[in-house]
Design a protein around this motif. Structure first.
Motif, short mmCIF file in Angstrom:
data_model
loop_
_atom_site.label_atom_id
_atom_site.label_comp_id
_atom_site.label_asym_id
_atom_site.label_seq_id
_atom_site.Cartn_x
_atom_site.Cartn_y
_atom_site.Cartn_z
N VAL A 116 -13.09 -15.85 -27.15
CA VAL A 116 -14.03 -15.27 -27.27
C VAL A 116 -14.37 -14.07 -28.06
N SER A 119 -15.01 -15.89 -31.85
CA SER A 119 -16.12 -16.51 -31.95
C SER A 119 -17.36 -15.28 -32.10
N VAL A 120 -17.17 -13.83 -31.03
CA VAL A 120 -17.82 -13.20 -31.40
C VAL A 120 -17.52 -11.84 -32.14
N THR A 124 -22.48 -11.11 -35.95
CA THR A 124 -22.81 -11.00 -35.04
C THR A 124 -23.90 -10.21 -35.65
N SER A 348 -20.73 -17.07 -38.16
CA SER A 348 -20.50 -16.69 -36.39
C SER A 348 -19.71 -17.23 -35.54
N LEU A 349 -19.56 -18.40 -35.00
CA LEU A 349 -18.91 -18.87 -34.66
C LEU A 349 -17.20 -19.30 -34.69
N VAL A 376 -17.60 -19.72 -24.02
CA VAL A 376 -17.57 -19.35 -25.16
C VAL A 376 -19.00 -19.66 -26.00
N ALA A 377 -19.66 -20.98 -26.37
CA ALA A 377 -20.80 -20.55 -26.18
C ALA A 377 -21.04 -20.29 -25.81
N ASN A 380 -21.65 -16.40 -26.89
CA ASN A 380 -21.85 -16.43 -28.27
C ASN A 380 -23.11 -16.21 -28.61
N SER A 384 -25.16 -12.77 -29.39
CA SER A 384 -26.69 -13.15 -30.70
C SER A 384 -27.35 -11.92 -30.18
#
Length: 726
Positions: A116, A119-120, A124, A348-349, A376-377, A380, A384
């Protein structure tokens, strides 16, 4: 059924005699014992798949191979032998790797937080609100959600599963999948190196603002004076104090990219602190990084939630959210909007950097990476959406505040015109307007006679909240300049400044740990001796990247950051993820990969991923690549430079040498792919005549071993199913 069972047992006994000719064979087991027994030690993956023992083994007869093939074809792909998959790992491991124990995350939570955290990141907040506003608002969000779950999530799952399956970094994983695309891992490491060098500068900017927040009044709320006099600096007077502070005090920006200079001292110190924190957190490997992630990941989400609540209480927040939800239908059909949205997915990802692969290589193979990738998606997307609501609420408040100032200024002009008898007395604003200008001014002015309105309009400014919002959201400094401007209207501005820049610093440092994992893990997998010197490797890489990052803290350094962030990142990302997708879906085989995952996780995996990897995802990626390449070749590349004479941002075109530098960086980062393919071709062409007969024998032995393992598991599962039915 009994005849088939006897035939299988007979082949099993022959296979045992073939693989272990020197061992003393026990008496033939009864069917009940055979169903419950485990494969013997001589069938271990290291022996069965290693080339040297295979050359010493006897050749399997043609009848055995034919019989094995018939039975093998009848088995479900979900019963593929896990030992066969393990063999792939053994072939690609050196002797040093086997003797060095691979570290692991202390628990599942630390592993998940690491995914996480990467990915963030700062993107963002740094890019997402700006892109959303200038690309259709609500339409951009719809496109982003679609591409996130149809393209971003399948790629995320693919990288997590590959790293978890092979327990190696990006270099080792893609070499194991296919030697022809083994250079993809090297390209991922190079992209991490370049991206980490300038991404650390974004974090350094946030850290500098965080340090400057510990004073009152905040330094970006007032214009400085000239020397010992009380006269305000005219350059600051022509713009806002926050914009002046950003360009003149923080960046010390030049007016053109060609003008160089030495690194700015305070930014160099901030950059040194940034890399020191990263280095210390990475020294002990995943276990030390995991402890930091509890704060680095959970704290930003907590801060984001409180900032969202605080921003929704501001006047004008509703106007900002309405602007966010206002859809532009034309944006749904715009190729440029889809291109920018796709590029934002990768930034971003973060697929393609190899960081997800590296982080997943430290978790047990039985982990359910499907749920992890989806979570995780979703997180994210949640980060956002929360960020964009927070930013639009703040921008709506600032636009409303500027509109109210415009109303009051027009009211003063009207009062002066009435006093000088240029306008009649009925044009004088009422006293109530000064108390509630936002709700009264427009209604009062529209109620004036047409002749009075026509006479007054040439003297007045046009006050429009939508236009004010466009001005607020204009320019690349939304995350820094706009935040610093809006902080000044909060009660307790110092406290909120600390909170906001603590958030930005945390996001930057968390993402940097993921980028560093994408560099350190492949290096340690390739050179196993480095695993015994993790501290030395970490310090060495961080020191070199710190020196490289000094380029971006020069007076013209921010223009280089924009060059890379806006124009360089897209193409290398797309090339890498396209090759990764093709390698799994078409070279290794999507059906085969899914069967491996079913055995590895011991749970079913939806076949829809096969359709996504084989059809939809590569098609979308290929279209994005072509559109991005054409846009980069045809459109001029530009940046916002600081114009000190006018005290504003001036859009300028990058010189030709900057475009050449951009092309060179793109070529260097993708060069390992064709270079390693050529190396694999030369190695194969020279080794093929010598190893043809050996490969034939090895193939036969592997086929017989696969049959034995598959039949063994088939019987165990059948026995368990019968017990459940009883």
């Amino acid at each position: 059924m009994k005849a088939a069972g006897k035939s299988m047992r007979a082949q099993d006994e022959k296979h045992q005699e073939t693989k272990c000719p020197d061992s003393t064979s026990p008496p033939p087991p009864t069917p009940q014992v055979l169903e419950s027994e485990k494969p013997s030690d001589c069938e271990s993956p290291a022996v069965a798949t290693s080339v040297a023992p295979a050359l010493k083994s006897q050749t399997v007869s043609a009848e055995q191979v034919a019989g094995a093939g018939r039975h093998y074809d009848d088995l479900s792909s979900s019963l593929w032998a896990e030992e066969d998959s393990e063999g792939l790992d053994t072939i690609n491991m050196s002797k040093d790797d086997a003797s060095t124990e691979r570290p692991s995350w202390a628990n599942k939570m630390e592993y998940f937080l690491a995914q996480v955290a990467f990915s963030v990141g700062l993107s963002t907040i740094w890019r997402f609100p700006y892109l959303c506003f200038h690309n259709g608002n609500g339409s951009f969000l719809i496109i982003y959600v679609l591409m996130l779950f149809l393209v971003g999530f399948p790629l995320l799952f693919l990288e997590m599963a590959a790293g978890q399956r092979l327990r190696q970094g990006s270099i080792g994983v893609w070499k194991a999948v296919s030697p022809w695309i083994g250079g993809v891992g090297y390209s991922s490491v190079l992209v991490c190196l370049v991206m980490g060098s300038y991404y650390s500068v974004l974090t350094a900017w946030s850290l500098y603002y965080l340090v400057q927040s510990f004073q009152s009044p905040l330094p970006w709320t007032l214009c400085p004076t000239l020397g010992n006099s009380s006269e305000i600096d005219p350059e600051c007077a022509r713009t806002s104090p926050a914009t002046y502070f950003w360009y003149r005090r923080v960046l010390k920006a030049t007016e053109e990219i060609e003008i160089g200079g030495l690194p700015v001292s305070h930014l160099s110190m901030s950059l040194l602190v940034t890399w020191s924190i990263i280095c210390i957190s990475m020294m002990q490997g995943p276990k030390s990084t995991g402890k930091m992630l509890y704060v680095a990941v959970l704290l930003p989400y907590l801060i984001l939630f409180f900032l969202l609540v605080r921003s929704l209480l501001l006047e004008g927040a509703q106007f900002g959210l309405k602007s966010l939800l206002a859809m532009q239908v034309s944006a749904l059909y715009s190729v440029d909007v889809w291109r920018r949205t796709g590029n934002e997915i990768f930034l971003s990802l973060g697929p393609g950097l190899g960081s997800f692969t590296a982080i997943s290589s430290y978790i047990p193979r039985s982990n359910n990476c499907v749920i992890d990738a989806f979570a995780v998606a979703v997180l994210n997307l949640a980060a956002s959406v929360i960020t964009i609501m927070f930013v639009f609420a703040l921008m709506g408040h600032l636009a409303t505040k500027n509109t109210v100032k415009c109303y009051l200024k027009n009211a003063e002009i009207l009062a002066a015109l009435v006093k000088t008898r240029v306008l009649p007395a009925e044009a004088k604003p009422p006293d109530s307007l000064y108390h509630h200008p936002g709700s009264i001014y427009t209604k009062w002015f529209d109620s004036l006679p047409d002749a009075v309105r026509r006479a007054a309009l040439p003297h007045l400014s046009s006050c429009n909240s939508s236009r004010e919002l466009e001005e607020v959201m204009e320019g690349p400094g939304v995350a820094i300049v706009a935040f610093t401007e809006i902080i000044s209207v909060f009660s307790g501005a110092t406290f909120w400044a600390i909170i906001i820049f603590l958030l930005l610093s945390n996001l930057g440092l968390s993402a940097m740990t993921g980028i560093m994992q994408g560099i350190l893990t492949p290096l340690q997998d390739m050179f196993s001796s480095l695993r015994r010197h993790t501290k030395l490797l970490t310090v060495g890489v961080c020191a070199l990247m710190f020196l490289g990052s000094l380029t971006y803290v020069r007076p013209s350094g921010s223009y280089y950051v924009n060059l890379l962030d806006d124009y360089w990142t897209s193409l290398p990302f797309l090339i890498i993820v396209i090759l990764e997708n093709v390698a799994i879906a078409w070279i290794y085989g999507a059906r085969r990969f899914l069967a491996d995952l079913i055995v590895m996780m011991d749970r079913p995996v939806s076949p829809v991923y096969r359709w996504l990897w084989c059809c939809l995802t590569p098609t979308v990626l290929l279209v994005l690549f072509i559109v991005t390449l054409l846009n980069l070749c045809r459109s001029p590349i530009s940046y916002f430079g600081w114009n000190s004479s006018a005290s504003n941002e001036l859009k300028q075109t990058y010189p030709q040498w900057a475009r050449s530098l951009l092309a060179l960086l793109i070529a260097l980062t993708v060069l390992p792919v064709p270079a390693y393919s050529l190396y694999a071709l030369l190695r194969t062409s020279t080794a093929a005549p010598l190893s043809h007969s050996r490969d034939t024998n090895l193939f036969r032995l592997e086929l017989a071993k696969n049959l034995h393992g598959s039949v063994h598991r088939f019987r165990k599962r059948l026995k368990k199913r019968n017990k459940r039915n009883k």
